[in-house]
Design an enzyme around this catalytic site. Structure first.
Site, PDB file in Angstrom:
ATOM      1  N   GLU A   1     -65.878 -35.986  56.911  1.00 47.48           N
ATOM      2  CA  GLU A   1     -64.982 -36.637  57.871  1.00 47.48           C
ATOM      3  C   GLU A   1     -63.568 -36.162  57.556  1.00 47.48           C
ATOM      4  O   GLU A   1     -62.960 -36.576  56.565  1.00 47.48           O
ATOM      5  CB  GLU A   1     -65.075 -38.163  57.762  1.00 47.48           C
ATOM      6  CG  GLU A   1     -66.437 -38.749  58.110  1.00 47.48           C
ATOM      7  CD  GLU A   1     -66.691 -38.820  59.604  1.00 47.48           C
ATOM      8  OE1 GLU A   1     -65.761 -38.525  60.383  1.00 47.48           O
ATOM      9  OE2 GLU A   1     -67.827 -39.156  59.992  1.00 47.48           O
TER      10      GLU A   1
ATOM     11  N   ARG B   1     -67.525 -38.577  73.574  1.00 46.94           N
ATOM     12  CA  ARG B   1     -68.197 -38.360  72.281  1.00 46.94           C
ATOM     13  C   ARG B   1     -69.556 -37.661  72.401  1.00 46.94           C
ATOM     14  O   ARG B   1     -69.887 -36.791  71.602  1.00 46.94           O
ATOM     15  CB  ARG B   1     -68.384 -39.721  71.601  1.00 46.94           C
ATOM     16  CG  ARG B   1     -69.293 -39.762  70.382  1.00 46.94           C
ATOM     17  CD  ARG B   1     -69.430 -41.209  69.916  1.00 46.94           C
ATOM     18  NE  ARG B   1     -70.486 -41.433  68.951  1.00 46.94           N
ATOM     19  CZ  ARG B   1     -70.294 -41.600  67.648  1.00 46.94           C
ATOM     20  NH1 ARG B   1     -69.067 -41.513  67.153  1.00 46.94           N
ATOM     21  NH2 ARG B   1     -71.307 -41.847  66.834  1.00 46.94           N
TER      22      ARG B   1
ATOM     23  N   HIS C   1     -69.854 -34.114  67.711  1.00 51.43           N
ATOM     24  CA  HIS C   1     -69.194 -35.134  68.528  1.00 51.43           C
ATOM     25  C   HIS C   1     -68.027 -34.472  69.256  1.00 51.43           C
ATOM     26  O   HIS C   1     -67.134 -33.899  68.633  1.00 51.43           O
ATOM     27  CB  HIS C   1     -68.714 -36.296  67.674  1.00 51.43           C
ATOM     28  CG  HIS C   1     -69.812 -37.227  67.255  1.00 51.43           C
ATOM     29  ND1 HIS C   1     -69.754 -37.994  66.114  1.00 51.43           N
ATOM     30  CD2 HIS C   1     -71.008 -37.517  67.831  1.00 51.43           C
ATOM     31  CE1 HIS C   1     -70.857 -38.717  66.008  1.00 51.43           C
ATOM     32  NE2 HIS C   1     -71.640 -38.440  67.044  1.00 51.43           N
TER      33      HIS C   1
END
Length: 436
Positions: A386, A239, A185
């Site tokens: 993440e 993105r 991303h």
């Protein structure tokens, strides 16, 4: 004098490119019912929402709204009984601050734990050309350990290069393969720190020989080069990739590469080109995902650990994206906990402890993910990281923005987790290998 003028021009251009975000606001949104969750998904297109993180019953989401629609959005949230707390009043101001921080960092003498002049200082986010040059330099400087692979072209024609790191040129089948990638991303700049730090510790500053001697590594620093470059030149918060041809006139472009893999493809993603989760016309319709597929398929007999590095949220997630747990779900969870504990032990005090769990249960259903493709292809341990999404001084609404002072720390703490995962992968691979 010339240097001062040059810096002024650089900052002027940087500020100008952020005008598209002038007046955009970020809200922390808390939902109470499943209907609220569904409503926000419906509003994504109607209001042009940029959902940075999904709101669930367990935790709030972060949503960016344009200034022209902010009042309407807030009124609707109030009418529906959904709490929408303003976190960032003007996104452009935050982007300008990020540029200023990077400008200040570049003018300072940087001191780090680097063991060689060849290691990149981790006080900035490096552009595509800089990383490309760096990978070539490493291959020349360390020919007995590093192989540079040019796997093909991105949609816009950029070379997709990655490193194979091995003391035995990938010929020793008693060694497992660990794969990691960042920047699938485009806007998730902080993820670059994880792959660059890993490269440094495996090639330049090797302090733990077992990780190099007993494991073969594949590292892809920029998995979405076109989108990543676009975040530097046009839209910082872009993105997707930059594929065109999905809509007449190319009013909307790009495919969410992490929805384009052949694992439950299109089940929990968007068929609307303008959506940030648009899944493309078919699995692997994009050259970037096809290249990653080819790497996985080539090495799946020895590929024991697959890591897709994202931001933000301080999480280690595993599949499947439809909420169904793989057969080795318990071991997946235990290894993820081990990685999270190692990160938590060294993380900055102001960041949250890592959350571990199935992506659909912790966050939301997601189909076509790189992690899930690796898992259905037979990789025993496949995860999405993440990384932390805020820093001291920015606050929780600063998800994708990067503080240069945090970059090396982000790489260091993530590496602590990766080491634990790699050693777990080595142990399980040896068990299987010795049983044959």
């Amino acid at each position: 004098m010339f240097r001062a003028v040059a810096l002024f021009l650089v900052f002027s251009l940087a500020y100008a490119k952020h005008e598209i975000y002038d007046g955009h606001q970020i809200f922390k949104v808390s939902v109470k019912t499943h209907d609220h969750v569904l409503l926000l998904k419906d509003l994504e297109q109607d209001f042009g929402l940029d959902i940075w993180s999904e709101a669930t019953l367990d935790h709030p989401g972060m949503i960016m709204v344009s200034g022209t629609r902010s009042k309407m959005f807030q009124d609707l949230m109030a009418d529906e009984g959904i709490q929408a707390e303003l976190e960032v009043e003007n996104v452009k101001a935050l982007l300008d601050l990020e540029d200023k921080l990077f400008g200040n960092a570049s003018s300072k003498n940087f001191t780090s734990s680097r063991a060689s002049a060849l290691a990149l200082p981790l006080n900035k986010v490096y552009r595509y050309e800089e990383i490309d040059t760096y990978l070539e330099e490493l291959a020349r400087a360390y020919p007995n350990v590093v192989t540079l692979v040019n796997a093909g072209k991105s949609f816009e024609g950029r070379d997709m290069k990655y490193l194979k790191i091995s003391t035995t040129n990938f010929q020793d089948t008693s060694k497992p393969v660990v794969y990691m990638e960042s920047l699938l991303h485009a806007r998730e700049w902080i993820t670059q720190s994880a792959t660059l730090y890993a490269i440094q510790k495996l090639i330049i500053d090797v302090t733990e020989q077992d990780l190099l001697q007993n494991i073969d590594w594949i590292i892809v620093p920029i998995a979405n080069p076109d989108g990543f470059e676009f975040t530097h030149t046009h839209q910082r918060l872009w993105r997707k990739n930059r594929a065109v041809g999905y809509m007449v006139g190319d009013l909307c472009v790009g495919v969410d590469l992490n929805r384009n893999f052949d694992a439950f493809w299109s089940e929990a993603s968007s068929n609307i080109v303008c959506s940030d989760t648009f899944h493309g016309r078919a699995p692997f319709s994009e050259p970037e995902t096809a290249i990653i597929r080819n790497i996985v398929d080539e090495h799946k007999d020895r590929l024991e650990l697959f890591l897709d590095i994202h931001s933000f949220g301080s999480m280690i997630l595993y599949g499947y994206g439809n909420g169904v747990l793989p057969a080795n779900g318990l071991n997946l969870h235990l290894v993820a906990v081990r990685m999270a504990q190692e990160i938590d032990a060294v993380k900055m005090s102001w960041n949250n402890n890592y959350i571990v769990g199935n992506v659909a249960l912790v966050l939301y259903d997601a189909s076509g993910a790189a992690m899930d493709y690796a898992k259905v292809s037979g990789v025993p341990l496949a995860y999405t990281f993440e990384l932390p999404g805020h820093r001291f001084g920015f606050g929780t609404g600063a998800g994708f923005f990067v503080d240069p002072d945090f970059i090396e720390q982000a790489g260091f703490e993530t590496w602590e987790g990766i080491k634990a995962g790699a050693r777990s992968a080595l142990a399980s691979y040896r068990t299987k290998h010795n049983a044959k």
